[in-house]
Design a protein around this motif. Structure first.
Motif, mmCIF file in Angstrom:
data_model
loop_
_atom_site.group_PDB
_atom_site.id
_atom_site.type_symbol
_atom_site.label_atom_id
_atom_site.label_comp_id
_atom_site.label_asym_id
_atom_site.label_seq_id
_atom_site.Cartn_x
_atom_site.Cartn_y
_atom_site.Cartn_z
ATOM 1 N N GLY A 232 -10.928 16.668 -14.975
ATOM 2 C CA GLY A 232 -9.789 17.540 -15.206
ATOM 3 C C GLY A 232 -9.773 18.088 -16.610
ATOM 4 O O GLY A 232 -10.592 17.688 -17.456
ATOM 5 N N THR A 233 -8.835 18.978 -16.874
ATOM 6 C CA THR A 233 -8.738 19.607 -18.180
ATOM 7 C C THR A 233 -7.474 19.178 -18.918
ATOM 8 O O THR A 233 -7.104 19.800 -19.907
ATOM 9 N N ALA A 234 -6.842 18.121 -18.458
ATOM 10 C CA ALA A 234 -5.664 17.586 -19.138
ATOM 11 C C ALA A 234 -5.681 16.069 -19.005
ATOM 12 O O ALA A 234 -6.104 15.529 -17.976
ATOM 13 N N ARG A 235 -5.235 15.406 -20.043
ATOM 14 C CA ARG A 235 -5.163 13.941 -20.003
ATOM 15 C C ARG A 235 -3.912 13.539 -19.213
ATOM 16 O O ARG A 235 -2.800 13.952 -19.559
ATOM 17 N N PRO A 236 -4.068 12.762 -18.133
ATOM 18 C CA PRO A 236 -2.902 12.404 -17.325
ATOM 19 C C PRO A 236 -1.955 11.470 -18.062
ATOM 20 O O PRO A 236 -2.373 10.692 -18.923
ATOM 21 N N ARG A 237 -0.673 11.563 -17.699
ATOM 22 C CA ARG A 237 0.329 10.686 -18.296
ATOM 23 C C ARG A 237 0.401 9.366 -17.540
ATOM 24 O O ARG A 237 -0.016 9.272 -16.398
ATOM 25 N N GLY A 238 0.977 8.375 -18.197
ATOM 26 C CA GLY A 238 1.145 7.089 -17.548
ATOM 27 C C GLY A 238 -0.081 6.221 -17.688
ATOM 28 O O GLY A 238 -1.102 6.616 -18.275
ATOM 29 N N SER A 239 0.003 5.035 -17.127
ATOM 30 C CA SER A 239 -1.084 4.064 -17.277
ATOM 31 C C SER A 239 -1.817 3.773 -15.975
ATOM 32 O O SER A 239 -2.757 2.973 -15.969
ATOM 33 N N LEU A 240 -1.414 4.409 -14.874
ATOM 34 C CA LEU A 240 -2.120 4.166 -13.615
ATOM 35 C C LEU A 240 -3.459 4.876 -13.569
ATOM 36 O O LEU A 240 -4.349 4.498 -12.809
ATOM 37 N N ARG B 137 0.840 -1.205 0.000
ATOM 38 C CA ARG B 137 0.000 0.000 0.000
ATOM 39 C C ARG B 137 0.873 1.252 0.000
ATOM 40 O O ARG B 137 0.613 2.213 -0.735
ATOM 41 N N THR B 138 1.920 1.243 0.823
ATOM 42 C CA THR B 138 2.833 2.379 0.852
ATOM 43 C C THR B 138 3.539 2.537 -0.488
ATOM 44 O O THR B 138 3.678 3.651 -1.010
ATOM 45 N N PHE B 139 3.966 1.411 -1.064
ATOM 46 C CA PHE B 139 4.639 1.455 -2.361
ATOM 47 C C PHE B 139 3.749 2.063 -3.436
ATOM 48 O O PHE B 139 4.172 2.934 -4.206
ATOM 49 N N VAL B 140 2.499 1.612 -3.523
ATOM 50 C CA VAL B 140 1.583 2.118 -4.553
ATOM 51 C C VAL B 140 1.316 3.604 -4.336
ATOM 52 O O VAL B 140 1.241 4.385 -5.299
ATOM 53 N N THR B 141 1.207 4.028 -3.084
ATOM 54 C CA THR B 141 0.966 5.446 -2.804
ATOM 55 C C THR B 141 2.158 6.293 -3.249
ATOM 56 O O THR B 141 1.987 7.361 -3.841
ATOM 57 N N VAL B 142 3.382 5.823 -2.971
ATOM 58 C CA VAL B 142 4.580 6.543 -3.425
ATOM 59 C C VAL B 142 4.622 6.584 -4.950
ATOM 60 O O VAL B 142 4.917 7.616 -5.557
ATOM 61 N N HIS B 143 4.298 5.470 -5.576
ATOM 62 C CA HIS B 143 4.315 5.403 -7.039
ATOM 63 C C HIS B 143 3.335 6.402 -7.640
ATOM 64 O O HIS B 143 3.637 7.080 -8.615
ATOM 65 N N ARG B 144 2.162 6.495 -7.044
ATOM 66 C CA ARG B 144 1.144 7.411 -7.567
ATOM 67 C C ARG B 144 1.470 8.865 -7.235
ATOM 68 O O ARG B 144 1.225 9.757 -8.048
ATOM 69 N N ALA C 57 -1.590 -2.485 -8.049
ATOM 70 C CA ALA C 57 -2.510 -1.382 -7.739
ATOM 71 C C ALA C 57 -3.978 -1.740 -7.914
ATOM 72 O O ALA C 57 -4.795 -1.479 -7.021
ATOM 73 N N PRO C 58 -4.381 -2.358 -9.043
ATOM 74 C CA PRO C 58 -5.806 -2.693 -9.182
ATOM 75 C C PRO C 58 -6.301 -3.647 -8.102
ATOM 76 O O PRO C 58 -7.432 -3.539 -7.635
ATOM 77 N N HIS C 59 -5.445 -4.585 -7.700
ATOM 78 C CA HIS C 59 -5.856 -5.551 -6.674
ATOM 79 C C HIS C 59 -5.974 -4.888 -5.301
ATOM 80 O O HIS C 59 -6.883 -5.209 -4.516
ATOM 81 N N LEU C 60 -5.059 -3.977 -5.002
ATOM 82 C CA LEU C 60 -5.159 -3.243 -3.734
ATOM 83 C C LEU C 60 -6.421 -2.392 -3.711
ATOM 84 O O LEU C 60 -7.120 -2.318 -2.687
ATOM 85 N N ASP C 61 -6.752 -1.752 -4.827
ATOM 86 C CA ASP C 61 -7.990 -0.968 -4.911
ATOM 87 C C ASP C 61 -9.202 -1.870 -4.701
ATOM 88 O O ASP C 61 -10.170 -1.494 -4.030
ATOM 89 N N ALA C 62 -9.146 -3.063 -5.280
ATOM 90 C CA ALA C 62 -10.264 -3.999 -5.129
ATOM 91 C C ALA C 62 -10.400 -4.456 -3.680
ATOM 92 O O ALA C 62 -11.523 -4.611 -3.166
ATOM 93 N N LEU C 63 -9.274 -4.669 -2.993
ATOM 94 C CA LEU C 63 -9.333 -5.060 -1.587
ATOM 95 C C LEU C 63 -9.950 -3.958 -0.731
ATOM 96 O O LEU C 63 -10.712 -4.232 0.199
#
Length: 300
Positions: free
Chosen positions: A145-153, A7-14, A69-75
């Motif tokens: 938002g008014t901009a398309r975010p970068r990345g795939s998360l 959870r900490t890792f995914v938060t840092v990544h995001r 990340a998707p699995h943590l969100d699902a949990l």
């Protein structure tokens, strides 16, 4: 592997930063750093490259984030469902205050049901980056938002286009000698005071660059960080403003303000509906997402 570390890792990544992740998690920065180092030792691979401003994920870090990340969100979703013994689901929405208040929230209230038990809404207002940061960290389910975010998360879908109109109170239009709206040029408006949401004139400046191929010649007379306040000041005679058409249509119809210009191609701003990748598998998020897209087809 400890789920708390993931959870900490995914938060840092995001978040892209140990400091920002610590604030989002309610932990100290040393605690976050320690957890990431522990996870890196367990995996035997570095997950982030430390930089002067924040961190950048390594290839291994990106791969781990996309897988977990998707699995943590699902949990989290499962935990919330178990903790809630009613049928009420809560949708957390973030976006710009004016558009969210005037467009998105009224549309989504139709999903709450007659008894208010189908869906509960929680709204947060902020700028585009704040909304995306909060979405990435799991504080929101949907962000506008008014901009398309970068990345795939994060996954973005075009929601609607917003037409911008150059307006002022009738007295200012008369003083500026605006008669032929299509032929109005920037010099004709050089003595009209300006109303905008920031000292940098984001709305007026964008309009001038797009339509007149010039920069505004005067600084803002009134700066109000809300387009609804900018409209109110414009109606009161503070000067000209560039506003979304949906926001000033009624004022135009009443004659409280008039359009100073009618360009062949008016400036547009595109809004995007953004979710964390994978969360559209959650029924209440998917339903709200689809509902907003359907409602936006009637917005102009």
């Amino acid at each position: 592997m400890d789920l708390a570390l993931l959870r900490t890792f995914v938060t840092v990544h995001r978040a892209g930063s140990f400091t920002r992740a610590a604030a989002l998690l309610g932990l100290s920065q040393p605690a976050v750093t320690s957890q990431i180092r522990t996870l890196e030792r367990q995996l035997g691979r570095p997950l982030f490259l430390r930089q002067a401003r924040g961190v950048t994920p390594t290839t291994i870090g990106d791969e781990l984030a996309h897988k977990t990340a998707p699995h943590l969100d699902a949990l989290v979703e499962i935990a919330e469902t178990v903790a809630d013994d009613s049928s009420l689901r809560t949708l957390h929405l973030a976006g710009p205050p004016e558009f969210t208040a005037e467009r998105a929230l009224p549309a989504l209230t139709e999903l709450t049901g007659e008894d208010g038990r189908a869906l509960a809404l929680r709204a947060s207002f902020g700028n585009a980056q704040e909304a995306l940061d909060g979405l990435a960290a799991g504080h929101h389910d949907l962000a506008i938002g008014t901009a398309r975010p970068r990345g795939s998360l994060l996954t973005a879908t075009a929601l609607c286009d917003e037409v911008h109109v150059l307006v002022a109170a009738p007295d200012w239009a008369e003083r500026a000698g605006v008669e032929d709206l299509r032929d109005t040029d920037a010099p004709a408006l050089k003595d009209v005071p300006v109303v905008d949401v920031h000292e940098s004139l984001p709305f007026v400046g964008r309009y001038w660059a797009s339509v007149f191929d010039a920069r505004p010649s005067v600084p803002a007379t009134v700066v109000a960080p809300d387009l609804r306040a900018a409209l109110a000041c414009t109606v009161a005679g503070a000067g000209l403003a560039v506003l979304p058409r949906y926001l000033c249509t009624e004022a135009l119809d009443r004659g409280d303000v008039v359009a100073l210009h009618d360009p062949p191609v008016p400036p547009l701003r595109t809004y995007f509906l953004v979710v964390r990748t994978g969360t559209l598998a959650m029924p209440h998020i998917a339903r709200a997402h689809e509902w907003l897209l359907r409602a936006a087809s009637d917005w102009n």
